[in-house]
Design an enzyme around this catalytic site. Structure first.
Site, PDB file in Angstrom:
ATOM      1  N   SER A  64     -58.535  21.249  61.709  1.00  0.00           N
ATOM      2  CA  SER A  64     -58.276  19.896  62.220  1.00  0.00           C
ATOM      3  C   SER A  64     -58.414  18.888  61.084  1.00  0.00           C
ATOM      4  O   SER A  64     -59.478  18.778  60.478  1.00  0.00           O
ATOM      5  CB  SER A  64     -59.265  19.554  63.333  1.00  0.00           C
ATOM      6  OG  SER A  64     -59.141  20.460  64.406  1.00  0.00           O
ATOM      7  N   ARG A  93     -69.132  14.202  64.079  1.00  0.00           N
ATOM      8  CA  ARG A  93     -68.660  14.533  62.732  1.00  0.00           C
ATOM      9  C   ARG A  93     -69.405  13.768  61.642  1.00  0.00           C
ATOM     10  O   ARG A  93     -68.867  13.537  60.557  1.00  0.00           O
ATOM     11  CB  ARG A  93     -67.142  14.298  62.602  1.00  0.00           C
ATOM     12  CG  ARG A  93     -66.293  15.141  63.526  1.00  0.00           C
ATOM     13  CD  ARG A  93     -66.437  16.628  63.254  1.00  0.00           C
ATOM     14  NE  ARG A  93     -65.672  17.390  64.225  1.00  0.00           N
ATOM     15  CZ  ARG A  93     -66.146  17.837  65.383  1.00  0.00           C
ATOM     16  NH1 ARG A  93     -67.408  17.607  65.720  1.00  0.00           N
ATOM     17  NH2 ARG A  93     -65.389  18.525  66.202  1.00  0.00           N
ATOM     18  N   GLU A  98     -60.789  14.127  58.413  1.00  0.00           N
ATOM     19  CA  GLU A  98     -62.029  14.911  58.383  1.00  0.00           C
ATOM     20  C   GLU A  98     -62.355  15.451  56.992  1.00  0.00           C
ATOM     21  O   GLU A  98     -63.503  15.377  56.561  1.00  0.00           O
ATOM     22  CB  GLU A  98     -61.951  16.081  59.376  1.00  0.00           C
ATOM     23  CG  GLU A  98     -62.347  15.739  60.792  1.00  0.00           C
ATOM     24  CD  GLU A  98     -62.639  16.993  61.620  1.00  0.00           C
ATOM     25  OE1 GLU A  98     -63.162  17.976  61.050  1.00  0.00           O
ATOM     26  OE2 GLU A  98     -62.355  16.974  62.824  1.00  0.00           O
TER      27      GLU A  98
END
EC number: 1.3.1.98
Length: 341
Positions: free
Chosen positions: A231, A161, A327
């Site tokens: 998410s 990520r 995120e």
């Protein structure tokens, strides 16, 4: 101060915020013409794709630039298909395009929301595949020089990520196109959960695509019905020693061994087993079917979502001693900020 342009339909959380100016660009030339003067004059600027990885906590005191450039071209050699995709293309539609044209390799990444241009920024991934596995290069507008530059996959500094676009090139680059390299000799990736029941010698890319779509559709709410950003938390990575200690206390804890010996934990499992699945705080909640997803239950503000996220982080840390990380990007009045209330 007046913020005349609504951003409600341009963020998948459906948060009601606005901005000073909203501009749509459909070519690299338009992008250069719009972004370079804004950057040089140090005016707040946000380049937006699908708005599926962002939380607005305030009106935005600047210009939002929506990248809508389209186009996919394909070349090939004996071993690979090479795709060049404009940044404004929808990611899931790209996955469908490749399958419909007998190119495999993206099927595990089906139904990830957002645009192609946003994909490299956080090195999107799902079910054992990450963008870096199939990325060939990334083209971007360098805001300092005004030039279109290209980075190889190694130069993108991809990790879980993360990428150079969240690091040294943060706020200095606008991705304009992405190059993918898909091998003609296909190897299925079946290590994760719902894909493990497939047999590697008989499964097809379409089988994996349909299973991923089925699972994601069951677990992830439609943002048009229940606002969300997919998410919300990264899966935390801990040392093998820390994992052994946790597994002694929580024998059913879900973890995936990494190449360097560390272990990636399932953040959704941690949240659920901290007692937060279905938890509601004000107008925001933890989704009842997938604890990794935070949802807008009606009229949640960005502050409501951040307040819930901080509660989840604190609770998981209290129970497991593991720190979760959000995120999505958190956008305040003058630009990106940290998760806070």
């Amino acid at each position: 101060m007046s913020f005349p342009y609504s951003l409600k339909s341009f963020n998948t959380f459906g948060v009601t915020q606005s901005c000073l100016s909203l501009i749509e660009v459909r070519s690299k030339a338009e992008l250069q013409a719009i972004c370079l003067p804004l950057y040089q004059s140090k005016q707040p600027m946000l380049v937006l794709g699908g708005g599926s990885n962002i939380v607005f906590t305030d009106d935005f005191n600047g210009t939002v630039v929506r990248v809508l450039s389209k186009g996919i071209s394909v070349t090939e050699d004996v071993s690979y298909f090479y795709l060049e995709i404009e940044a404004g293309e929808n990611w899931h539609e790209l996955v469908e395009f490749t399958l419909n044209n007998h190119m495999a390799g993206l099927e595990n990444l089906a139904l990830i929301p957002g645009t192609v241009g946003a994909a490299p920024i956080q090195n999107i991934g799902a079910y054992g595949v990450e963008l870096c596995d199939i990325c060939h290069w990334v083209e971007y507008l360098d805001l300092d020089s005004g030039l279109l530059l290209r980075l190889s996959v190694d130069e993108c500094e991809f990790s879980y990520r993360e990428s150079i676009f969240k690091g040294r090139l943060r706020d200095k680059a606008v991705i304009t196109a992405v190059g993918l390299r898909l091998p003609k000799t296909w190897q299925p990736r079946l290590a994760y959960g719902p894909l493990q029941s497939f047999a590697a010698d008989t499964v097809t890319p379409r089988d994996i695509f349909e299973r991923v779509c089925e699972v994601r559709s069951e677990k992830l709410p439609d943002p048009h019905i229940l606002g969300n950003a997919g998410s919300f938390f990264k899966n935390p990575i801990i040392s093998a020693a820390a994992y052994v200690e946790l597994a002694q206390r929580f024998p059913n804890i879900v973890g995936y061994a990494q190449a360097n010996g560390d272990v990636k934990l399932a953040a959704g499992w941690l949240i659920e087993h901290a007692g937060l699945k279905g938890f509601v705080l004000g107008n925001a909640g933890v989704h009842a079917k997938q604890a990794l997803v935070l949802v807008n239950l009606g009229n949640a503000t960005g502050q409501d979502i951040c307040r819930l996220a901080l509660h989840v982080i604190a609770r998981v840390h209290d129970v497991f001693g593991v720190m979760l990380e959000a995120e999505p990007r958190i956008m305040g009045l003058n630009g990106e900020t940290s998760l806070h209330v």
